[in-house]
Design an enzyme around this catalytic site. Structure first.
Site: not given
Ligand code: SAH
Ligand code: SF4
Length: 359
Positions: A109, A122, A129, A133, A136, A352
């Site tokens: 996406e 974006c 991934c 996290c 996410c 995000c």
């Molecule tokens: N993997 C990279 C880039 C993609 S994630 C990273 O982790 O930085 C992009 C951003 O989305 C990151 O700053 C992450 O902390 C944020 N993010 C992930 N899940 C989220 C959520 N449920 N609500 C708000 N931000 C989120």
């Molecule tokens: Fe991967 Fe989501 Fe963590 Fe970014 S925030 S490193 S996309 S698992």
């Protein structure tokens, strides 16, 4: 007609084993070598690249100032872009989420976000991934594979065609699916075409931002190899909470992360952006805001506060508005540039942390 592959020359990541390779998978050097091997004049390299990246040619036939015979040699050997637009969803706030099909059936996406004067795109760098996290949605599938150079740039090329009129598409954030620094080589190949190559997309390095969960050993490489902006997903101010939210913290704890940021090769007026998701009862207290202010003292930093975007894959909650504003105020009082980033596209799961490429 020759075999429809580059048997005479290695051309970067091999994809689409049964069909012709995608010409956007080639670096400038690789394309130049191919041009040389096919006894074409050297200036063709820049010419082909300008057609691909500046004039967005969808077929070799459109390249009208290139001899017909050469165009047919090119189309005997290559396709242009393997990504297929499968679906576009529009949010009530104007952002659009694109679902792209890849040659092997996987999907990714990409989110197009309207801002006042321009569009920001974006883009994704991996299918899934590996970082796990807890907050996410992308983490749920684990890592499926890295995206190639052409798949990373292809997201921009495919969508740039849809952006007409009102505002230009000038800003790119590598904040979609995946951890960009875990796919370093392909991401750097794509960044060179985006920002460095005079015949590439010619985006300003100041308008391209890579966000990482904190793959510390790669920071030095990034600072050396590119001048794009660095953003770090910090999300907590002490190791126990950060490790709970982001398993990568067990490998590279906060002290190491901050240390690498202090050493990071910034441009004279550059700053590192720290992204901090505010999650109710986890990292949103006054003490957290004070600790964050102290922690970032040695770094040239600015802070993006991202109120947690709720989704079906997580029980976390977004703090109420007063807690968000209280957190921001403490950072301001401590002299930081901090903004609350209200993610767009949450009604279409494009905000995000909501990307999963599952329909
Ligand atoms: N993997 C990279 C880039 C993609 S994630 C990273 O982790 O930085 C992009 C951003 O989305 C990151 O700053 C992450 O902390 C944020 N993010 C992930 N899940 C989220 C959520 N449920 N609500 C708000 N931000 C989120
Ligand atoms: Fe991967 Fe989501 Fe963590 Fe970014 S925030 S490193 S996309 S698992």
């Amino acid at each position: 007609m020759e075999a429809p592959s580059s048997s005479r020359h290695a051309i970067g990541p091999k994809i689409q084993p049964d069909t012709k390779p995608d010409i956007t998978e080639l670096t400038r050097e690789e394309l130049a070598a191919w041009v040389r091997d096919h006894d074409l004049p050297a200036y063709r390299t820049g010419q082909i690249m300008r057609w691909l990246y500046q004039r967005h040619a969808a077929s070799f036939d459109e390249m009208t100032d290139i001899a017909k015979t050469t165009r047919s040699v090119l189309s005997d050997h290559f396709i242009i872009l393997s990504l297929k637009k499968q679906h576009i969803e529009s949010s009530s706030d104007g952002s659009q989420k694109y679902l792209f099909g890849l040659f092997d059936g996987h999907t990714i996406e990409t989110v197009l976000i309207p801002e006042k004067t321009h569009y920001t795109l974006c883009i994704s760098t991996q299918v899934g991934c590996a970082m796990g996290c807890r907050f996410c949605m992308t983490a749920k599938s684990g890592l499926i594979r890295n995206l190639t150079q052409g798949e990373i740039i292809g997201q921009i090329l495919r969508i740039a065609k849809d952006v007409t009129g009102d505002r230009p598409l000038t800003n790119i954030v590598l904040m979609g699916m995946g951890e960009p620094l875990a796919n370093y080589d392909n991401v750097m190949r794509a960044i060179r075409i985006m920002t460095v190559d005079p015949d590439g997309l010619q985006l300003s390095t100041r308008r391209v931002t890579l966000s990482t969960s904190g793959l510390v050993p790669r920071f030095e490489d990034l600072g050396r190899d590119s001048k794009i902006n660095l953003a770090i997903s910090l999300n907590a101010t002490e190791n126990a909470t950060r490790s709970r939210l982001m398993p990568i913290n067990d490998r590279y704890p906060i002290e190491q992360l901050i240390d690498a940021c202090v050493r990071y090769a910034l441009t004279p007026r550059g700053k590192i952006t720290f992204e901090y998701i505010l999650i109710q009862g986890i990292n949103d207290t006054v003490l957290d805001a004070q600790r964050l202010s102290k922690l970032l003292r040695p770094v040239k930093a600015k802070i993006n506060l991202i109120p947690f975007n709720e989704h079906s894959g997580s029980d976390f909650k977004r703090p109420d508005e007063s807690a968000i504003l209280r957190f921001e105020k403490i950072l301001h009082d401590n002299g930081y540039t901090a903004i609350i980033r209200r993610s767009k596209g949450s009604d279409i799961s494009a905000a995000c942390g909501q990307l999963s490429a599952r329909r």
